[in-house]
Scaffold this active site. Structure first.
Site, PDB file in Angstrom:
ATOM      1  N   LYS A 283       0.842  -1.208   0.000  1.00 56.45           N
ATOM      2  CA  LYS A 283       0.000   0.000   0.000  1.00 56.45           C
ATOM      3  C   LYS A 283       0.872   1.251   0.000  1.00 56.45           C
ATOM      4  O   LYS A 283       0.565   2.229  -0.686  1.00 56.45           O
ATOM      5  CB  LYS A 283      -0.946  -0.006   1.201  1.00 56.45           C
ATOM      6  CG  LYS A 283      -2.029  -1.051   1.100  1.00 56.45           C
ATOM      7  CD  LYS A 283      -2.965  -1.009   2.290  1.00 56.45           C
ATOM      8  CE  LYS A 283      -4.055  -2.066   2.159  1.00 56.45           C
ATOM      9  NZ  LYS A 283      -5.035  -1.977   3.242  1.00 56.45           N
TER      10      LYS A 283
ATOM     11  N   ASP B 219      -8.131   2.443   4.370  1.00 55.83           N
ATOM     12  CA  ASP B 219      -8.808   1.152   4.501  1.00 55.83           C
ATOM     13  C   ASP B 219      -9.416   0.824   3.153  1.00 55.83           C
ATOM     14  O   ASP B 219      -9.910   1.710   2.443  1.00 55.83           O
ATOM     15  CB  ASP B 219      -9.884   1.175   5.587  1.00 55.83           C
ATOM     16  CG  ASP B 219     -10.292  -0.245   5.986  1.00 55.83           C
ATOM     17  OD1 ASP B 219      -9.402  -1.108   6.133  1.00 55.83           O
ATOM     18  OD2 ASP B 219     -11.497  -0.495   6.143  1.00 55.83           O
TER      19      ASP B 219
ATOM     20  N   HIS C  73      -8.513   1.606  -7.409  1.00 54.65           N
ATOM     21  CA  HIS C  73      -9.348   2.215  -6.369  1.00 54.65           C
ATOM     22  C   HIS C  73      -8.512   3.067  -5.422  1.00 54.65           C
ATOM     23  O   HIS C  73      -8.931   4.153  -5.015  1.00 54.65           O
ATOM     24  CB  HIS C  73     -10.104   1.128  -5.596  1.00 54.65           C
ATOM     25  CG  HIS C  73      -9.235   0.072  -4.968  1.00 54.65           C
ATOM     26  ND1 HIS C  73      -8.329  -0.680  -5.682  1.00 54.65           N
ATOM     27  CD2 HIS C  73      -9.121  -0.336  -3.692  1.00 54.65           C
ATOM     28  CE1 HIS C  73      -7.706  -1.521  -4.873  1.00 54.65           C
ATOM     29  NE2 HIS C  73      -8.166  -1.327  -3.652  1.00 54.65           N
TER      30      HIS C  73
END
Length: 189
Positions: free
Chosen positions: A12, A66, A171
């Site tokens: 991430k 998240d 996303h």
């Protein structure tokens, strides 16, 4: 701008480093994260960001993230539990197995980002990538559910499309772009 990502996930971090040009983003050096027990992705991102604000560098922004994948056939599952819903197993393999024989392959990948400034100002960015789920893993880049997710308008999985595509269109990239727009709208550069 200097910022710390309230996460232990290097994948991430790498994605967000590419998707947030001009931000010097590093992992928050912490291990004792609070439980992600929010009712939404936004709640969980905010929990991480607020935790990071209490332990992070005083002069740096803190970023909470998240994300999850939502299968229509499973009424939005695994959703908030995407990272933990099949302990000890590869998450993508577990989802493919769970959807065996299912004709409804519609799904979406969702990300919420919360950034908190040194002064406590909170910014938010949301990103959604619509698509379908494959019946087997394909591709070698990315992580998590990338090898089983085909974005709308494509025939390849995210793992086949590659990191350059992902850093611009995923996303997480969409959430980062939304965060950058909010930052600019509030006078950031």
């Amino acid at each position: 701008m200097k910022a710390q990502l309230a996460s232990q996930n290097r994948h991430k971090l790498e994605e967000l480093q590419e998707s947030l040009p001009g931000w010097q983003l590093d992992l928050l050096p912490a291990t004792d994260y609070p439980p992600e027990d929010g009712e939404t992705y936004l709640d969980n991102a905010r929990i991480k960001a607020r935790f990071g604000r209490t332990v992070g560098e005083p002069g740096a922004w803190v970023l909470g993230e998240d994300s999850g994948i939502e299968s229509d056939a499973l009424n939005g599952e695994p959703g908030l539990h995407s990272a933990r819903w099949a302990p000890g197993r590869d998450q993508a393999d577990a989802l493919v197995e769970r959807l065996a024989g299912e004709t409804n392959r519609r799904a979406r990948m969702v990300t919420e980002l919360v950034a908190i400034s040194p002064a406590g100002e909170e910014l938010r960015g949301s990103g959604v990538l619509e698509g379908t789920l494959t019946t087997e893993k394909r591709g070698s880049t990315g992580f998590g559910y990338d090898p089983i997710f085909i974005p709308d308008g494509y025939e390849q999985t995210v793992a086949e499309l590659g990191d350059a595509w992902k850093h611009e269109h995923s996303h997480r990239a969409r959430a980062a772009q939304a965060l950058l727009r909010e930052y600019a709208a509030r006078g950031g550069s």
